[in-house]
Design an enzyme around this catalytic site. Structure first.
Site, mmCIF file in Angstrom:
data_model
loop_
_atom_site.group_PDB
_atom_site.id
_atom_site.type_symbol
_atom_site.label_atom_id
_atom_site.label_comp_id
_atom_site.label_asym_id
_atom_site.label_seq_id
_atom_site.Cartn_x
_atom_site.Cartn_y
_atom_site.Cartn_z
ATOM 1 C CE LYS A 1 -0.328 0.120 4.868
ATOM 2 N NZ LYS A 1 -1.397 0.185 6.222
ATOM 3 C CG MET B 1 10.750 23.866 -1.477
ATOM 4 S SD MET B 1 9.725 24.827 -2.032
ATOM 5 C CE MET B 1 8.679 25.311 -0.960
ATOM 6 N NE ARG C 1 -6.111 1.234 12.490
ATOM 7 C CZ ARG C 1 -4.993 0.860 11.878
ATOM 8 N NH1 ARG C 1 -4.148 1.944 12.011
ATOM 9 N NH2 ARG C 1 -4.670 -0.164 11.441
ATOM 10 C CE1 TYR D 1 14.378 31.081 4.645
ATOM 11 C CE2 TYR D 1 14.503 28.867 4.252
ATOM 12 C CZ TYR D 1 14.482 30.194 3.561
ATOM 13 O OH TYR D 1 14.151 30.215 2.318
#
Length: 371
Positions: free
Chosen positions: A34, A306, A133, A258
């Site tokens: 999956k 990024m 679940r 940053y």
């Protein structure tokens, strides 16, 4: 071209599948592919496991869309829908494609028994044994089982399925509680079971049933809280590899990235690497998160951007523009950086890193039967 590539070792994938079979020799192993085979490419992985010396007898995916893509890629083995159908109309394709179906809710049972398949459908009845679940509460299971078992024109090869909440933990108390419930049901119904996920396959033989569902272990991630002799033999399938594209010489006290989170404590060399959160590398990676530069460990220095990240190569005087950088996986010199270790530095798990590698990162496949 940009040097960031996810290299996929299909021989390692087959090795890990064989390990799952070795761990549970009396069980059959459904290969879970999956989420695009946990980011590795579902079609390529299914083809590789279909052509192994001991082929995977079946595959498991989350939803119909994933199964359709495999069938369109000429994967002929049985495919299990782990979450079943999401609406009754999907049963037409389940029938046409010969899929195996998990059922976890009463409406799914009603829809299945109202549908007229061309051939009876293999069904996996999901029990909520404690995960809370999906699945039927244990007291309701015998009645649902009887109803499905009686519907011979609709259902064939009925199985019990469940999922463990704590199989990765060294504390076995809750797993044992779930197993007592499941063993009682299996004995009462004389039902074949499919219970074990990756950690249970590797660590808890008591959970092994007629079928197991190895998932993340197939891709080389160790799912156990405390590794054991079997899990230590897993081999990484994905190597996320890039290169240094620039080098900066900094004086002591100068910041990087940053917010200036990292500051040089000494005169430093910083390597700029073509990889960032726009590629799927986790922005939450802490300073000190390891990478391999030319096969040697080096620490992340500063926040991930990024398209780039920065590493401290002060102690790697030979490293320069063009040096190989492995974000996780196996370096050219054979050194390995586990995706599990990187995940710990990011306060996450390997699943999120592997499935998070974005489409702009090309996959290149290696190994026998590679296409």
């Amino acid at each position: 071209m940009r040097p960031l590539v996810a290299h996929i070792d299909l021989d390692a994938l087959r090795h890990n599948y064989r390990l799952a079979c070795e761990a549970a020799p009396d069980s059959r192993a459904v290969a879970v592919i999956k989420a695009d085979a946990y980011g590795h490419g579902a079609l390529a992985c299914a083809r590789a496991l279909s052509r192994a010396a001991k082929p995977a007898p079946a595959f498991a995916v989350a939803c119909l869309e994933e199964a359709v893509a495999l069938r369109e890629g000429s994967v002929k083995a049985p495919i299990m829908l782990l979450e079943g159908i999401f609406e009754a109309a999907e049963l037409e394709q389940v029938d046409a494609l010969g899929l195996w179906l998990a059922v976890h809710s009463q409406w799914q049972v009603d829809a299945l028994l109202a549908f007229a398949p061309r051939a009876p459908i293999t069904v996996w009845l999901k029990v909520d044994s404690g995960m809370h679940r999906l699945g039927f509460p244990p007291p309701l299971v015998p009645a649902v089982w009887s109803r499905l078992a009686a519907a011979k024109e609709h259902v064939t090869q009925l199985h019990l399925m469940s999922h463990f909440a704590t199989a990765d933990s060294a504390d076995e108390r809750y797993l044992q509680e779930q197993m007592r419930c499941l063993q009682a049901l299996a004995e009462q119904l004389q039902a074949p079971s499919c219970l074990a996920n990756s950690p249970a396959t590797l660590g808890w033989p008591v959970t092994h049933g007629a079928w197991n569902r190895p998932g993340v272990m197939l891709y080389g991630s160790d799912p156990l809280e405390v590794p054991n002799a079997l899990s230590r033999r897993l081999e990484p399938v994905m190597t996320l590899r890039s290169r240094i594209i620039a080098v900066r010489e900094l004086d002591a006290g100068e910041p990087v990235g940053y917010g200036g989170r990292w500051r040089a404590s000494r005169p430093s060399r910083i390597g700029v690497v073509a990889c960032g959160y726009g590629d799927g590398y986790d922005r939450h990676a802490r300073d000190g998160t390891p990478v391999l530069v030319d096969g040697r460990r080096a620490p992340l220095a500063g926040k991930v951007s990024m398209d780039m990240l920065t590493v401290d190569i002060t102690d790697h005087p030979v490293a320069d523009i063009g040096s190989e950088v492995v974000l996780w996986g196996r370096a050219d010199n054979g050194a390995v950086l586990s995706v599990d270790e990187v995940a710990r530095y990011c306060d996450t798990i390997s699943y999120t890193l592997l499935t998070g590698v974005l489409p702009r990162v090309p996959r290149r496949y290696h190994g026998a039967f590679c296409e």
